[in-house]
Design a protein around this motif. Structure first.
Motif, PDB file in Angstrom:
ATOM      1  N   VAL A   1       2.097  31.601   8.116  1.00 23.45           N
ATOM      2  CA  VAL A   1       2.361  32.754   7.074  1.00 23.45           C
ATOM      3  C   VAL A   1       2.861  33.949   7.538  1.00 23.45           C
ATOM      4  CG1 VAL A   1      -0.137  33.320   7.030  1.00 23.45           C
ATOM      5  CG2 VAL A   1       1.413  33.948   4.858  1.00 23.45           C
ATOM      6  N   VAL A   2       3.828  34.487   7.064  1.00 24.27           N
ATOM      7  CA  VAL A   2       4.340  35.746   7.466  1.00 24.27           C
ATOM      8  C   VAL A   2       3.942  36.667   6.151  1.00 24.27           C
ATOM      9  CG1 VAL A   2       6.482  37.011   7.773  1.00 24.27           C
ATOM     10  CG2 VAL A   2       6.212  34.626   8.611  1.00 24.27           C
ATOM     11  N   PHE A   3       3.276  37.731   6.330  1.00 24.02           N
ATOM     12  CA  PHE A   3       2.763  38.590   5.334  1.00 24.02           C
ATOM     13  C   PHE A   3       3.553  39.648   5.345  1.00 24.02           C
ATOM     14  CE2 PHE A   3      -1.569  36.428   5.562  1.00 24.02           C
ATOM     15  CZ  PHE A   3      -1.624  36.124   4.130  1.00 24.02           C
ATOM     16  N   SER A   4       3.878  40.176   4.111  1.00 26.02           N
ATOM     17  CA  SER A   4       4.448  41.307   3.788  1.00 26.02           C
ATOM     18  C   SER A   4       3.435  42.127   2.970  1.00 26.02           C
ATOM     19  CB  SER A   4       6.001  41.129   2.696  1.00 26.02           C
ATOM     20  OG  SER A   4       6.508  42.557   2.671  1.00 26.02           O
ATOM     21  N   PRO A   5       2.742  42.957   3.728  1.00 26.43           N
ATOM     22  CA  PRO A   5       1.593  43.911   2.977  1.00 26.43           C
ATOM     23  C   PRO A   5       2.410  45.173   2.306  1.00 26.43           C
ATOM     24  CG  PRO A   5       1.080  43.459   5.312  1.00 26.43           C
ATOM     25  CD  PRO A   5       2.683  43.219   5.109  1.00 26.43           C
TER      26      PRO A   5
ATOM     27  N   LEU B   1       0.787  -1.226   0.185  1.00 29.26           N
ATOM     28  CA  LEU B   1      -0.007  -0.152  -0.004  1.00 29.26           C
ATOM     29  C   LEU B   1       0.914   1.358   0.043  1.00 29.26           C
ATOM     30  CD1 LEU B   1      -2.774   1.336   0.526  1.00 29.26           C
ATOM     31  CD2 LEU B   1      -2.325   1.161   2.718  1.00 29.26           C
ATOM     32  N   THR B   2       0.531   2.229  -0.755  1.00 29.53           N
ATOM     33  CA  THR B   2       1.016   3.604  -0.972  1.00 29.53           C
ATOM     34  C   THR B   2       0.161   4.666  -0.675  1.00 29.53           C
ATOM     35  OG1 THR B   2       3.049   2.843  -2.167  1.00 29.53           O
ATOM     36  CG2 THR B   2       2.580   5.054  -2.229  1.00 29.53           C
ATOM     37  N   LEU B   3       0.504   5.393   0.158  1.00 28.61           N
ATOM     38  CA  LEU B   3      -0.460   6.612   0.359  1.00 28.61           C
ATOM     39  C   LEU B   3       0.384   8.029  -0.054  1.00 28.61           C
ATOM     40  CD1 LEU B   3      -1.752   6.315   3.897  1.00 28.61           C
ATOM     41  CD2 LEU B   3      -2.982   5.713   1.910  1.00 28.61           C
ATOM     42  N   VAL B   4      -0.167   8.842  -0.883  1.00 29.42           N
ATOM     43  CA  VAL B   4       0.405  10.035  -1.435  1.00 29.42           C
ATOM     44  C   VAL B   4      -0.543  11.128  -0.562  1.00 29.42           C
ATOM     45  CG1 VAL B   4       1.081  11.668  -3.050  1.00 29.42           C
ATOM     46  CG2 VAL B   4       1.472   9.151  -3.194  1.00 29.42           C
ATOM     47  N   GLU B   5       0.090  12.035   0.296  1.00 32.25           N
ATOM     48  CA  GLU B   5      -0.673  13.024   1.049  1.00 32.25           C
ATOM     49  C   GLU B   5       0.012  14.406   0.876  1.00 32.25           C
ATOM     50  OE1 GLU B   5      -2.824  10.699   4.642  1.00 32.25           O
ATOM     51  OE2 GLU B   5      -1.060  11.426   4.865  1.00 32.25           O
ATOM     52  N   TYR B   6      -0.964  15.423   1.017  1.00 33.17           N
ATOM     53  CA  TYR B   6      -0.329  16.850   0.879  1.00 33.17           C
ATOM     54  C   TYR B   6       0.171  17.297   2.263  1.00 33.17           C
ATOM     55  CZ  TYR B   6      -2.307  17.451  -3.910  1.00 33.17           C
ATOM     56  OH  TYR B   6      -2.501  17.201  -5.194  1.00 33.17           O
ATOM     57  N   CYS B   7       1.346  17.858   2.342  1.00 28.89           N
ATOM     58  CA  CYS B   7       1.649  17.989   3.829  1.00 28.89           C
ATOM     59  C   CYS B   7       2.442  19.530   3.710  1.00 28.89           C
ATOM     60  CB  CYS B   7       2.868  16.993   4.178  1.00 28.89           C
ATOM     61  SG  CYS B   7       2.263  15.084   4.142  1.00 28.89           S
ATOM     62  N   PRO B   8       2.495  20.154   4.845  1.00 27.49           N
ATOM     63  CA  PRO B   8       2.814  21.545   4.909  1.00 27.49           C
ATOM     64  C   PRO B   8       4.269  21.779   4.340  1.00 27.49           C
ATOM     65  CG  PRO B   8       2.587  20.690   7.023  1.00 27.49           C
ATOM     66  CD  PRO B   8       1.961  19.711   6.301  1.00 27.49           C
ATOM     67  N   PHE B   9       4.643  22.937   3.784  1.00 31.68           N
ATOM     68  CA  PHE B   9       5.937  23.568   3.459  1.00 31.68           C
ATOM     69  C   PHE B   9       6.565  23.726   4.811  1.00 31.68           C
ATOM     70  CE2 PHE B   9       5.681  22.991  -1.023  1.00 31.68           C
ATOM     71  CZ  PHE B   9       7.073  23.086  -1.281  1.00 31.68           C
ATOM     72  N   GLY B  10       5.947  24.457   5.785  1.00 30.82           N
ATOM     73  CA  GLY B  10       6.388  25.079   6.979  1.00 30.82           C
ATOM     74  C   GLY B  10       5.826  26.496   7.246  1.00 30.82           C
ATOM     75  N   VAL B  11       6.960  27.370   7.202  1.00 33.61           N
ATOM     76  CA  VAL B  11       6.808  28.736   7.274  1.00 33.61           C
ATOM     77  C   VAL B  11       6.718  29.416   5.857  1.00 33.61           C
ATOM     78  CG1 VAL B  11       7.497  31.233   7.924  1.00 33.61           C
ATOM     79  CG2 VAL B  11       7.834  29.238   9.535  1.00 33.61           C
ATOM     80  N   ILE B  12       5.522  30.389   5.432  1.00 32.37           N
ATOM     81  CA  ILE B  12       5.600  30.564   4.131  1.00 32.37           C
ATOM     82  C   ILE B  12       5.427  31.921   4.257  1.00 32.37           C
ATOM     83  CG2 ILE B  12       3.904  30.876   1.948  1.00 32.37           C
ATOM     84  CD1 ILE B  12       2.889  28.097   2.721  1.00 32.37           C
ATOM     85  N   GLY B  13       6.242  32.870   3.373  1.00 33.09           N
ATOM     86  CA  GLY B  13       6.502  34.118   3.124  1.00 33.09           C
ATOM     87  C   GLY B  13       5.671  34.593   2.008  1.00 33.09           C
ATOM     88  N   ALA B  14       4.743  35.600   2.204  1.00 37.15           N
ATOM     89  CA  ALA B  14       3.577  35.863   1.306  1.00 37.15           C
ATOM     90  C   ALA B  14       3.679  37.616   0.978  1.00 37.15           C
ATOM     91  CB  ALA B  14       2.230  35.607   1.711  1.00 37.15           C
ATOM     92  N   ILE B  15       3.659  37.985  -0.088  1.00 34.40           N
ATOM     93  CA  ILE B  15       3.651  39.327  -0.435  1.00 34.40           C
ATOM     94  C   ILE B  15       2.198  39.675  -1.225  1.00 34.40           C
ATOM     95  CG2 ILE B  15       4.871  41.032  -1.905  1.00 34.40           C
ATOM     96  CD1 ILE B  15       7.123  39.061  -1.773  1.00 34.40           C
TER      97      ILE B  15
END
Length: 469
Positions: free
Chosen positions: A161-165, A123-137
């Motif tokens: 998420v770290v935003f840069s507005p 059996l193989t599972l493929v799942e969506y997992c987090p990248f970690g800290v995301i920088g978003a502009i």
């Protein structure tokens, strides 16, 4: 043995006082707003480690909390009003629509589907997992909308998420981030899932882009910032510019096309990158199209001198839009060239040659040039040319399925709207989810929770396959 109870009480009291003084008081919690970008990123990284222990149902509760905050009537109206006042762009009634849309139609954890493969080898599972800290502009054109849809998608994916507005919309962005963090804390989430700095700047954005604890970068803005994030060597998602054409051929429902084009072009004074930026009309129906557009809120400018005056006014050296007119109303722009109209005028139209600056530049203001062409094939060919390879958005009004298919294939845009206004492509009166981060340059298209995740494979050899061999 004698015990001095009073002394012990004094010692305990002193220890407790020392501990309390070494920790920020509850009232000092800044709800995700930090003095320095380094502090913001460190707090985000700490929060993300803690967040990893939370369940998927917790994530969905937090997403629903964000929706609740945004859709609360007083919050929705306040952030929409303040965004217009602070940025000087757009209109409150459209901001309300867009903010609600971002809250209600940005997917949560339901987007994170699991793949399963089973067979003789296990059996193989493929799942969506987090990248970690995301920088978003985030851009000034859609400041709160971007914070809303990105927060929902990124937190649903298990990230922080770290935003840069944009500095011209920092006040409303900070207000919203504080509101969201307050709600998340109330729901039992770790503090600082969504953070930013008190004073957004290019310097702080550069610190964020190059910080080793930021694992992914997401830029929603112009080509310059998209190029910058793509050059960092990190995983980057770039939502860049567009110059969406709309083709109208002789088979179209001209009356409906006119209404759709005027409404799409004037939506939030043409701020969305998906909005109609130029019309390419087959000559046979061009006059009737213009007649119907004028009957539905378009003001036609015919005087070449006034058109040239507008070019000088709203562009910089005929190459870029003048930011002072981006997101301004048709009434405001016309007033600056001495034409007085009422609020019923939604957009400004004029006929123009193919090489006119209004045709070639993404203005992001309700100025809509109309280019005549002999036939639909030439219209499609020019639409591909004037879209400039952004592969962002295009529209076509036609009853000819063959030509609709031809344009869809040749223009290769992320969004292609047939017989409707541009905003149908992001879920306003059209099917499908919404986002305000539409990644043409890096290929993710309409981003959602899975766009901000890594696909990971988990393999169990020779087990849990229950079919007979």
């Amino acid at each position: 043995m004698n015990i001095d109870v009073e002394l012990i009480e004094k010692v305990v009291k002193k220890v407790l006082t020392d501990v309390e003084s070494s920790c920020p008081a509850e009232s000092e919690y800044t709800y995700g707003i930090f003095e320095t970008m380094d502090d913001a990123i460190e707090a985000s990284a700490k929060a993300q480690k803690e967040y990893m222990s939370y369940s998927m149902s917790d994530r969905q509760r937090f997403v629903e909390g964000i929706r609740e905050v945004v859709c609360k009537k007083e919050n929705l109206e306040y952030m929409s009003q303040r965004a217009v006042e602070e940025s000087g762009m757009g209109a409150v009634e459209y901001k309300i629509i867009k903010n609600r849309l971002a809250a209600e139609k940005s997917p949560g954890i339901e987007d994170l589907t699991t793949e399963a493969l089973s067979g003789d080898d296990g059996l193989t599972l493929v799942e969506y997992c987090p990248f970690g800290v995301i920088g978003a502009i985030a851009p000034t054109t859609n400041p709160t909308e971007t914070v809303i849809c990105n927060s929902i998608a990124m937190l649903a994916g298990g990230n922080t998420v770290v935003f840069s507005p944009h500095p011209r919309s920092k006040g409303v962005s900070i207000w919203l981030i504080k509101k969201l963090n307050a709600k998340l804390e109330e729901l039992g989430a770790p503090r600082n899932l969504i953070v930013t700095v008190q004073e957004p700047s290019i310097e702080n954005t550069n610190i964020m882009m190059n910080h080793p604890k930021v694992r992914m970068l997401v830029a929603t803005g112009g080509p310059g910032i998209v190029k910058a994030v793509m050059s960092t060597g990190k995983k980057a998602i770039g939502a860049g510019a567009g110059n969406p054409p709309v083709v109208v051929d002789e088979t179209a429902d001209i009356e409906k096309a006119a209404v759709d084009i005027v409404n799409g072009c004037s939506f939030d004074h043409n701020l969305p990158c998906i909005a109609e930026k130029e019309v390419i009309a087959v000559d046979q129906i061009a006059d009737y199209l213009i007649f119907n557009m004028k009957n539905n809120g378009a003001y036609e400018v015919k005087d070449p001198a006034i058109i040239e005056q507008m070019v000088e006014l709203v562009t910089n050296d005929r190459k870029k839009p003048n930011v002072n007119f981006v997101g301004k109303s048709a009434q405001y722009i016309l007033d600056k060239v001495g034409i007085k109209v009422g609020p019923e005028v939604k957009c400004i139209i004029m006929e123009a040659p193919k090489d006119h600056p209004f045709v070639q530049i993404e203005l992001m203001m309700p100025i809509l040039p109309i280019v005549r062409v002999p036939n639909v094939d030439e219209a499609i060919e020019f639409a591909v040319e004037v879209e400039h390879g952004n592969r962002h958005t295009a529209m076509m009004h036609s009853r000819n399925v063959e030509k609709l298919t031809k344009m869809a294939k040749e223009i290769e845009t992320t969004i292609f709207v047939k017989n409707g206004p541009s905003y149908a492509g992001i879920g306003v009166g059209g099917m499908g989810y919404t986002t305000f981060t539409i990644a043409g340059p890096t290929g993710e298209g309409l981003t959602s929770a899975k766009s901000f995740c890594r696909k990971r494979r988990c393999v169990l050899q020779d087990g849990l396959h229950i079919r007979m061999k």
